[in-house]
Design an enzyme around this catalytic site. Structure first.
Site, PDB file in Angstrom:
ATOM      1  CG  ASP A   1      47.282  47.174  44.624  1.00 26.90           C
ATOM      2  OD1 ASP A   1      46.331  47.891  44.288  1.00 26.90           O
ATOM      3  OD2 ASP A   1      47.245  45.924  44.599  1.00 26.90           O
TER       4      ASP A   1
ATOM      5  CD  GLU B   1      44.597  44.368  49.724  1.00 27.15           C
ATOM      6  OE1 GLU B   1      45.073  44.924  48.724  1.00 27.15           O
ATOM      7  OE2 GLU B   1      43.421  44.016  49.803  1.00 27.15           O
TER       8      GLU B   1
ATOM      9  CD  GLU C   1      47.110  47.611  39.541  1.00 26.96           C
ATOM     10  OE1 GLU C   1      47.885  47.018  38.750  1.00 26.96           O
ATOM     11  OE2 GLU C   1      46.075  48.183  39.147  1.00 26.96           O
TER      12      GLU C   1
ATOM     13  CG  HIS D   1      39.677  46.757  36.899  1.00 27.34           C
ATOM     14  ND1 HIS D   1      39.322  45.697  37.690  1.00 27.34           N
ATOM     15  CD2 HIS D   1      40.690  47.377  37.540  1.00 27.34           C
ATOM     16  CE1 HIS D   1      40.074  45.693  38.779  1.00 27.34           C
ATOM     17  NE2 HIS D   1      40.919  46.699  38.707  1.00 27.34           N
TER      18      HIS D   1
ATOM     19  NE  ARG E   1      45.741  51.864  34.962  1.00 29.81           N
ATOM     20  CZ  ARG E   1      45.484  53.095  34.572  1.00 29.81           C
ATOM     21  NH1 ARG E   1      46.136  53.621  33.568  1.00 29.81           N
ATOM     22  NH2 ARG E   1      44.579  53.813  35.187  1.00 29.81           N
TER      23      ARG E   1
ATOM     24  CG  HIS F   1      36.641  49.639  35.680  1.00 26.53           C
ATOM     25  ND1 HIS F   1      37.205  50.828  35.297  1.00 26.53           N
ATOM     26  CD2 HIS F   1      37.051  49.441  36.956  1.00 26.53           C
ATOM     27  CE1 HIS F   1      37.916  51.323  36.286  1.00 26.53           C
ATOM     28  NE2 HIS F   1      37.840  50.490  37.314  1.00 26.53           N
TER      29      HIS F   1
HETATM   30  C1  UD1 Z   1      42.366  51.961  39.478  1.00 25.62           C
HETATM   31  C2  UD1 Z   1      43.683  51.447  40.056  1.00 25.62           C
HETATM   32  C3  UD1 Z   1      43.670  49.920  40.136  1.00 25.62           C
HETATM   33  C4  UD1 Z   1      42.434  49.422  40.849  1.00 25.62           C
HETATM   34  C5  UD1 Z   1      41.190  49.993  40.186  1.00 25.62           C
HETATM   35  C6  UD1 Z   1      39.956  49.617  40.954  1.00 25.62           C
HETATM   36  C7  UD1 Z   1      45.740  52.711  39.604  1.00 25.62           C
HETATM   37  C8  UD1 Z   1      46.809  52.987  38.628  1.00 25.62           C
HETATM   38  N1  UD1 Z   1      44.793  51.854  39.209  1.00 25.62           N
HETATM   39  O1  UD1 Z   1      42.299  51.546  38.114  1.00 25.62           O
HETATM   40  O2  UD1 Z   1      44.810  49.489  40.847  1.00 25.62           O
HETATM   41  O3  UD1 Z   1      42.408  48.018  40.763  1.00 25.62           O
HETATM   42  O4  UD1 Z   1      41.275  51.433  40.191  1.00 25.62           O
HETATM   43  O5  UD1 Z   1      38.792  49.852  40.186  1.00 25.62           O
HETATM   44  O6  UD1 Z   1      45.757  53.228  40.681  1.00 25.62           O
HETATM   45  N2  UD1 Z   1      36.651  56.491  35.691  1.00 25.62           N
HETATM   46  C9  UD1 Z   1      35.419  57.096  35.685  1.00 25.62           C
HETATM   47  N3  UD1 Z   1      34.679  57.123  36.854  1.00 25.62           N
HETATM   48  C10 UD1 Z   1      35.106  56.563  38.006  1.00 25.62           C
HETATM   49  C11 UD1 Z   1      36.363  55.940  38.006  1.00 25.62           C
HETATM   50  C12 UD1 Z   1      37.137  55.906  36.851  1.00 25.62           C
HETATM   51  O7  UD1 Z   1      34.991  57.617  34.668  1.00 25.62           O
HETATM   52  O8  UD1 Z   1      34.391  56.608  39.024  1.00 25.62           O
HETATM   53  C13 UD1 Z   1      37.468  56.465  34.440  1.00 25.62           C
HETATM   54  C14 UD1 Z   1      38.172  57.811  34.197  1.00 25.62           C
HETATM   55  O9  UD1 Z   1      38.225  58.036  32.809  1.00 25.62           O
HETATM   56  C15 UD1 Z   1      39.582  57.543  34.718  1.00 25.62           C
HETATM   57  C16 UD1 Z   1      39.760  56.113  34.280  1.00 25.62           C
HETATM   58  O10 UD1 Z   1      38.484  55.487  34.536  1.00 25.62           O
HETATM   59  O11 UD1 Z   1      40.563  58.418  34.201  1.00 25.62           O
HETATM   60  C17 UD1 Z   1      40.871  55.355  34.933  1.00 25.62           C
HETATM   61  O12 UD1 Z   1      40.830  55.521  36.346  1.00 25.62           O
HETATM   62  P1  UD1 Z   1      42.174  55.194  37.200  1.00 25.62           P
HETATM   63  O13 UD1 Z   1      41.871  55.441  38.633  1.00 25.62           O
HETATM   64  O14 UD1 Z   1      43.347  55.891  36.618  1.00 25.62           O
HETATM   65  O15 UD1 Z   1      42.449  53.665  36.924  1.00 25.62           O
HETATM   66  P2  UD1 Z   1      41.535  52.401  37.011  1.00 25.62           P
HETATM   67  O16 UD1 Z   1      41.684  51.671  35.734  1.00 25.62           O
HETATM   68  O17 UD1 Z   1      40.182  52.770  37.489  1.00 25.62           O
HETATM   69  N1  UDP Z   2      32.569  46.033  42.999  1.00 25.66           N
HETATM   70  C1  UDP Z   2      31.416  46.838  43.061  1.00 25.66           C
HETATM   71  N2  UDP Z   2      30.693  47.031  41.912  1.00 25.66           N
HETATM   72  C2  UDP Z   2      31.042  46.496  40.721  1.00 25.66           C
HETATM   73  C3  UDP Z   2      32.226  45.705  40.661  1.00 25.66           C
HETATM   74  C4  UDP Z   2      32.975  45.504  41.824  1.00 25.66           C
HETATM   75  O1  UDP Z   2      31.067  47.325  44.114  1.00 25.66           O
HETATM   76  O2  UDP Z   2      30.331  46.722  39.731  1.00 25.66           O
HETATM   77  C5  UDP Z   2      33.356  45.846  44.235  1.00 25.66           C
HETATM   78  C6  UDP Z   2      33.776  44.436  44.587  1.00 25.66           C
HETATM   79  O3  UDP Z   2      32.820  43.799  45.414  1.00 25.66           O
HETATM   80  C7  UDP Z   2      35.101  44.633  45.318  1.00 25.66           C
HETATM   81  C8  UDP Z   2      35.640  45.908  44.714  1.00 25.66           C
HETATM   82  O4  UDP Z   2      34.567  46.547  44.037  1.00 25.66           O
HETATM   83  O5  UDP Z   2      34.916  44.868  46.702  1.00 25.66           O
HETATM   84  C9  UDP Z   2      36.744  45.564  43.753  1.00 25.66           C
HETATM   85  O6  UDP Z   2      37.027  46.648  42.946  1.00 25.66           O
HETATM   86  P1  UDP Z   2      37.825  46.511  41.604  1.00 25.66           P
HETATM   87  O7  UDP Z   2      37.588  45.179  41.012  1.00 25.66           O
HETATM   88  O8  UDP Z   2      37.467  47.713  40.796  1.00 25.66           O
HETATM   89  O9  UDP Z   2      39.340  46.683  42.079  1.00 25.66           O
HETATM   90  P2  UDP Z   2      40.454  45.686  42.626  1.00 25.66           P
HETATM   91  O10 UDP Z   2      39.913  44.968  43.806  1.00 25.66           O
HETATM   92  O11 UDP Z   2      40.824  44.763  41.495  1.00 25.66           O
HETATM   93  O12 UDP Z   2      41.571  46.615  42.946  1.00 25.66           O
END
Ligand code: UD1
Ligand code: UDP
Length: 367
Positions: A98, A120, A134, A206, A208, A239
């Protein structure tokens, strides 16, 4: 059967974890030419999962930018997908979950008239604002999908309620349990120096919709709990989203029994879950994995699209207010019978064969 190109798309950490078993299973199929597209909506967090499963993307859009707006993110992925789909002309495209990556992939496939398989499928809270964005992403992806790989009967029912035809839905289990089993069998090191004689509470957050005041509440609750329980250690891999990271370090870095660290790579994170007494989290994936490991989860949300484990009493919603979170966590620390009640190992989300069931559907389709 002629070779069929199956394009598997991943963008974020959880998508890579949940698509890895599907990609690995498809690669064993003689008829399938598997190409992997990384939007790299996440960079570091995505790469470590792909490395763990020895998956090399064939195409990498390298989309991530610091603190990128959702509209910019969606627009950039969509434009790049146009070029990829025109060049590749895949016979089918698969993506999981999602995120913005998945929603844009479903839309691009629809425009290009390419069948899209949603892994999923069918998770719903029925509240478009929760989780944000999401719930909207999965509704859109679900409306446009050709195959719906639903993890549970509940998710199948949700899709039927939206008018999706029963024949388009297959209940497969969640591929996260496949990934968890593969990874747990590697018996990875934790790689963090913790006192394993002390009880460990693992924390992640994490979402939003929790940015701002709700996340401040979470931090206040964690500080109170750490101060009241000096014999317990809290491990919190933070995160990297700046809306989370900056606040968490600002509020919690001086708590001696809260260990803040970078996100753990998936393998050590599985070990951390195994070592944990219980987990406090707003993560979707963790709500699915922890019950399979017999670990209670207190969920920092008001509602969940994963009600199965809540109904079985092994996951509990504790909301976002300090005055609710603190007593719920304290109860699990103090009351052994309440703890045991939640620490039953059950796996409502899968049996480790979800990827095989997805591949069966595609094989039958192309045959
Ligand atoms: C995203 C997804 C969320 C999912 C989550 C899993 C969207 C809108 N959100 O949220 O559904 O649950 O991932 O973790 O699709 N960043 C880094 N390094 C990384 C990853 C992220 O620095 O490896 C930082 C960057 O500044 C980036 C910000 O996190 O711009 C947000 O990343 P983004 O993918 O937009 O949203 P998440 O909050 O990570
Ligand atoms: N996870 C990981 N390292 C971390 C935190 C989470 O590998 O420090 C794994 C966790 O086991 C799960 C996945 O990341 O499989 C979940 O990711 P996240 O919580 O970022 O996203 P969501 O599932 O809420 O979309």
């Amino acid at each position: 059967m002629n070779n069929k190109e199956i394009l598997c798309v991943v963008g974020t950490r959880p998508e890579a974890i949940k698509m890895a078993p599907v990609i690995l299973a498809l690669k064993k199929e003689p008829w399938a030419e598997v190409h992997v597209l990384a939007t790299a909506q996440h960079r570091h967090m995505l790469d470590q999962v792909l490395n763990l499963f020895s998956i090399r993307p064939d195409i990498d859009l390298d989309i991530m930018r610091p603190n990128q707006a959702l509209t910019t993110l969606a627009a950039r992925i969509l434009l790049d997908l146009d070029d990829v789909l025109l060049a590749e002309k895949p016979d089918a495209v698969l993506a999981q979950g999602d995120t913005t990556t998945v929603m844009t992939v479903a839309l691009a496939c629809f425009y290009h008239r390419i069948p899209f398989g949603h892994v999923e499928a069918g998770l719903r809270t029925w509240d478009l604002q929760n989780p944000f964005p999401e719930e909207a992403n999965r509704v859109i992806a679900g409306r446009l999908a050709y195959w719906h790989f639903a993890p549970t009967e509940r998710s199948r029912d949700n899709l039927l309620r939206e008018g999706i035809a029963d024949r388009e839905i297959v209940v497969t289990g969640n591929t996260v349990i496949d990934a968890l089993m593969i990874t747990a069998a590697m018996d990875p090191e934790l790689g963090i120096d913790l006192d394993l004689d002390k009880r460990l509470v693992l924390v992640t957050a994490h979402r939003r919709e929790n940015f701002g005041e709700p996340f401040n509440n979470i931090c206040r609750a964690l500080r109170t709990l750490a101060e009241c329980n000096p014999d317990v250690q809290f491990l919190y891999p933070v995160h990297p989203n700046p809306n989370v990271k900056d606040v968490a370090y600002d509020r919690l870095v001086d708590c001696t029994n809260i260990h803040l660290c970078e996100p753990l790579d998936y393998a050590p994170f599985v070990t951390a879950m195994k070592h944990a007494y219980f987990i406090i989290s707003d993560s979707g994936g963790v709500q699915e994995e922890a019950p399979a490991l017999g670990k209670p989860v207190l969920v920092l949300r008001k509602e969940t699209e994963r009600p199965e484990a809540v109904e079985q009493g092994v996951v509990k919603l504790v909301g976002l207010d300090e005055e609710h979170i603190v007593p719920e966590v304290q109860r699990l620390l103090d009351d052994e019978s309440a703890y045991k009640e939640m620490a039953r190992g059950i796996s409502p989300y899968g049996d480790g064969y979800a990827a095989a069931r997805i591949v069966d559907v595609l094989r039958d389709h192309f045959a």
